[in-house]
Design a protein around this motif. Structure first.
Motif, PDB file in Angstrom:
ATOM      1  N   THR A  47       0.824  -1.222   0.000  1.00 16.69           N
ATOM      2  CA  THR A  47       0.000   0.000   0.000  1.00 16.69           C
ATOM      3  C   THR A  47       0.854   1.266   0.000  1.00 16.69           C
ATOM      4  OG1 THR A  47      -0.273   0.136   2.402  1.00 16.69           O
ATOM      5  CG2 THR A  47      -1.897  -1.170   1.185  1.00 16.69           C
ATOM      6  N   GLY A  48       2.097   1.159   0.516  1.00 18.06           N
ATOM      7  CA  GLY A  48       3.000   2.315   0.464  1.00 18.06           C
ATOM      8  C   GLY A  48       3.260   2.707  -0.983  1.00 18.06           C
ATOM      9  N   TYR A  61       0.538   5.000  -2.271  1.00 21.54           N
ATOM     10  CA  TYR A  61       0.710   6.408  -1.884  1.00 21.54           C
ATOM     11  C   TYR A  61       1.857   7.036  -2.670  1.00 21.54           C
ATOM     12  CZ  TYR A  61      -2.714   5.655   1.741  1.00 21.54           C
ATOM     13  OH  TYR A  61      -3.892   5.360   2.395  1.00 21.54           O
ATOM     14  N   ARG A  62       2.901   6.235  -2.921  1.00 25.69           N
ATOM     15  CA  ARG A  62       4.028   6.744  -3.713  1.00 25.69           C
ATOM     16  C   ARG A  62       3.579   7.059  -5.143  1.00 25.69           C
ATOM     17  NH1 ARG A  62       9.542   5.267  -1.952  1.00 25.69           N
ATOM     18  NH2 ARG A  62       9.375   4.590   0.217  1.00 25.69           N
ATOM     19  N   ARG A  78      10.723   4.683  -6.297  1.00 28.81           N
ATOM     20  CA  ARG A  78      11.676   4.323  -5.242  1.00 28.81           C
ATOM     21  C   ARG A  78      12.775   5.350  -5.058  1.00 28.81           C
ATOM     22  NH1 ARG A  78       8.914   1.364  -2.118  1.00 28.81           N
ATOM     23  NH2 ARG A  78       7.446   0.309  -3.456  1.00 28.81           N
ATOM     24  N   ALA A 113       5.111  11.001  -0.906  1.00 24.61           N
ATOM     25  CA  ALA A 113       4.107   9.999  -0.503  1.00 24.61           C
ATOM     26  C   ALA A 113       3.651  10.267   0.925  1.00 24.61           C
ATOM     27  CB  ALA A 113       4.686   8.593  -0.622  1.00 24.61           C
ATOM     28  N   SER A 114       4.615  10.542   1.796  1.00 27.11           N
ATOM     29  CA  SER A 114       4.293  10.808   3.195  1.00 27.11           C
ATOM     30  C   SER A 114       3.386  12.042   3.287  1.00 27.11           C
ATOM     31  CB  SER A 114       5.589  11.015   3.979  1.00 27.11           C
ATOM     32  OG  SER A 114       5.329  11.158   5.341  1.00 27.11           O
ATOM     33  N   SER A 124      -0.096  11.301   1.884  1.00 27.26           N
ATOM     34  CA  SER A 124      -0.834  10.307   2.668  1.00 27.26           C
ATOM     35  C   SER A 124      -1.558  10.942   3.856  1.00 27.26           C
ATOM     36  CB  SER A 124       0.102   9.196   3.163  1.00 27.26           C
ATOM     37  OG  SER A 124       0.905   9.651   4.219  1.00 27.26           O
ATOM     38  N   ARG A 160      -6.460   9.355   1.074  1.00 33.63           N
ATOM     39  CA  ARG A 160      -6.633   8.126   1.857  1.00 33.63           C
ATOM     40  C   ARG A 160      -7.964   7.453   1.523  1.00 33.63           C
ATOM     41  NH1 ARG A 160      -2.420   7.633   5.089  1.00 33.63           N
ATOM     42  NH2 ARG A 160      -3.197   5.583   5.606  1.00 33.63           N
ATOM     43  N   GLY A 216       1.545  -1.824   5.239  1.00 34.49           N
ATOM     44  CA  GLY A 216       1.321  -0.379   5.243  1.00 34.49           C
ATOM     45  C   GLY A 216       1.469   0.190   6.630  1.00 34.49           C
ATOM     46  N   ARG A 217       0.589   1.152   6.954  1.00 33.14           N
ATOM     47  CA  ARG A 217       0.645   1.802   8.268  1.00 33.14           C
ATOM     48  C   ARG A 217      -0.664   1.616   9.042  1.00 33.14           C
ATOM     49  NH1 ARG A 217       4.509   2.383   5.652  1.00 33.14           N
ATOM     50  NH2 ARG A 217       6.165   3.935   5.714  1.00 33.14           N
ATOM     51  N   ASP A 218      -1.767   1.472   8.301  1.00 33.82           N
ATOM     52  CA  ASP A 218      -3.099   1.478   8.918  1.00 33.82           C
ATOM     53  C   ASP A 218      -3.930   0.271   8.486  1.00 33.82           C
ATOM     54  OD1 ASP A 218      -3.320   2.197   6.250  1.00 33.82           O
ATOM     55  OD2 ASP A 218      -5.054   3.473   6.578  1.00 33.82           O
ATOM     56  N   ILE A 219      -3.266  -0.803   8.082  1.00 34.57           N
ATOM     57  CA  ILE A 219      -4.018  -1.948   7.557  1.00 34.57           C
ATOM     58  C   ILE A 219      -4.791  -2.637   8.695  1.00 34.57           C
ATOM     59  CG2 ILE A 219      -3.939  -4.033   6.113  1.00 34.57           C
ATOM     60  CD1 ILE A 219      -2.869  -1.386   4.782  1.00 34.57           C
ATOM     61  N   ARG A 261      10.146  10.864   8.981  1.00 27.04           N
ATOM     62  CA  ARG A 261       9.000  10.140   8.439  1.00 27.04           C
ATOM     63  C   ARG A 261       8.241   9.406   9.567  1.00 27.04           C
ATOM     64  NH1 ARG A 261       8.161   6.662   3.795  1.00 27.04           N
ATOM     65  NH2 ARG A 261      10.256   5.825   3.700  1.00 27.04           N
ATOM     66  N   ASP A 294       4.408  10.265  10.075  1.00 27.64           N
ATOM     67  CA  ASP A 294       3.448   9.175   9.879  1.00 27.64           C
ATOM     68  C   ASP A 294       2.678   8.848  11.165  1.00 27.64           C
ATOM     69  OD1 ASP A 294       4.334   9.046   7.272  1.00 27.64           O
ATOM     70  OD2 ASP A 294       5.505   7.217   7.532  1.00 27.64           O
ATOM     71  N   ARG A 334       0.157  12.275  12.163  1.00 23.97           N
ATOM     72  CA  ARG A 334      -0.847  12.888  11.281  1.00 23.97           C
ATOM     73  C   ARG A 334      -2.243  12.608  11.848  1.00 23.97           C
ATOM     74  NH1 ARG A 334       0.349   8.497   7.157  1.00 23.97           N
ATOM     75  NH2 ARG A 334      -1.094   6.898   7.845  1.00 23.97           N
TER      76      ARG A 334
HETATM   77  O1   DC Z   1       6.027   2.069   3.028  1.00 22.38           O
HETATM   78  P1   DC Z   1       6.427   3.228   2.176  1.00 22.38           P
HETATM   79  O2   DC Z   1       7.671   3.904   2.638  1.00 22.38           O
HETATM   80  O3   DC Z   1       6.514   2.882   0.719  1.00 22.38           O
HETATM   81  O4   DC Z   1       5.233   4.294   2.315  1.00 22.38           O
HETATM   82  C1   DC Z   1       5.275   5.593   1.746  1.00 22.38           C
HETATM   83  C2   DC Z   1       4.448   6.569   2.584  1.00 22.38           C
HETATM   84  O5   DC Z   1       3.063   6.272   2.468  1.00 22.38           O
HETATM   85  C3   DC Z   1       4.755   6.551   4.085  1.00 22.38           C
HETATM   86  O6   DC Z   1       5.507   7.671   4.468  1.00 22.38           O
HETATM   87  C4   DC Z   1       3.422   6.588   4.779  1.00 22.38           C
HETATM   88  C5   DC Z   1       2.402   6.390   3.710  1.00 22.38           C
HETATM   89  N1   DC Z   1       1.549   5.225   3.922  1.00 22.38           N
HETATM   90  C6   DC Z   1       0.372   5.405   4.621  1.00 22.38           C
HETATM   91  O7   DC Z   1       0.111   6.496   5.101  1.00 22.38           O
HETATM   92  N2   DC Z   1      -0.496   4.369   4.772  1.00 22.38           N
HETATM   93  C7   DC Z   1      -0.221   3.158   4.269  1.00 22.38           C
HETATM   94  N3   DC Z   1      -1.090   2.157   4.433  1.00 22.38           N
HETATM   95  C8   DC Z   1       1.014   2.946   3.574  1.00 22.38           C
HETATM   96  C9   DC Z   1       1.874   4.007   3.427  1.00 22.38           C
END
Ligand code: DC
Length: 214
Positions: A32-33, A36-37, A84, A92-93, A96, A102, A122-125, A173, A177, A180
């Motif tokens: 999922t990152g 956002y990228r 990348r 992306a950050s 996001s 979102r 990801g971050r919020d799965i 980051r 992250d 937010r």
């Molecule tokens: O995992 P990554 O570094 O590729 O993620 C890029 C950015 O996307 C990271 O700074 C936070 C955001 N992100 C998010 O908010 N929610 C997710 N589920 C995945 C990534």
């Protein structure tokens, strides 16, 4: 049908481990990152200001994201390599944190998890996308170790690595992250936490597979 949620800060090894587990189980891996990228990349390419909500929404309305054979496609173009970079990571950050971004991506992620078994990182799965996921893991490592891994990765790819600067970027980051307003990085109460600071990729993969067989 099974959903496996893998969350944690950048550079903890989520994607490598998730990809391995997907291979072992024969299910799809969704990064999922990378989604956002991809959105961050497109906003940057088109010069859309993140403050201009209308323009961001208009861009989202004509944006398609798909995964195929481990690659991410943005409007039909393979952008796996292009996203990348440090610049796109920052972008992306930033994007996001925008609610409408979102909403679009979370809807898409839920749709992907309805159709087939997936492991999603990801971050919020575990907290937001699939609060009812069958398995949830929260993967961490110290900021210093994550910066060290990132340096190794860059060097292996023949790129310059400035350790101090990478550590500072990781700290920034982490902070952005987790603080937010919308769906910040947070361990779900029922997620299994794994500190990988002193673990190899194989050890983490085996650990997760054992947990799932308990
Ligand atoms: O995992 P990554 O570094 O590729 O993620 C890029 C950015 O996307 C990271 O700074 C936070 C955001 N992100 C998010 O908010 N929610 C997710 N589920 C995945 C990534």
């Amino acid at each position: 049908m099974m959903r496996i949620a893998v969350d944690g800060p950048s550079g903890a090894g989520k994607s490598t481990v998730a990809r391995r587990i997907a291979d072992r189980l024969g299910i799809d891996y969704i990064d999922t990152g990378a989604m956002y990228r991809a959105v961050g990349y497109k906003l940057l390419k088109e010069g859309v200001s993140l403050e201009n909500t209308e323009a961001v929404q208009e861009l989202l309305d004509r944006t398609e994201i798909d995964f195929s054979n481990g690659k991410i496609f943005l409007d039909g173009e393979d952008v796996s390599g292009l996203i990348r970079t440090q610049e796109i990571a920052g972008q992306a950050s930033a994007c996001s944190a925008i609610g409408i971004v979102r909403t679009k991506l979370v809807d898409l992620q839920r749709k992907m998890g309805r159709e087939k078994s997936v492991i999603m990182d990801g971050r919020d799965i575990g907290t937001n996308v699939f609060p009812d996921a069958e398995y949830k893991f929260f993967i961490t490592a110290s900021a210093e170790e994550r910066a060290r891994r990132r340096c190794e990765e860059l060097k292996a790819g023949g790129q310059e690595a400035e350790p101090e600067q990478i550590l500072a970027a990781i700290r920034k980051r982490d902070h952005d992250d987790s603080t937010r307003a919308i769906n910040p990085l947070r361990k779900a109460d029922d997620a299994v936490e794994i500190d990988t600071t002193h673990m190899s990729i194989d050890e983490v993969t085996d650990y997760i597979c054992r947990e799932m067989n308990r």
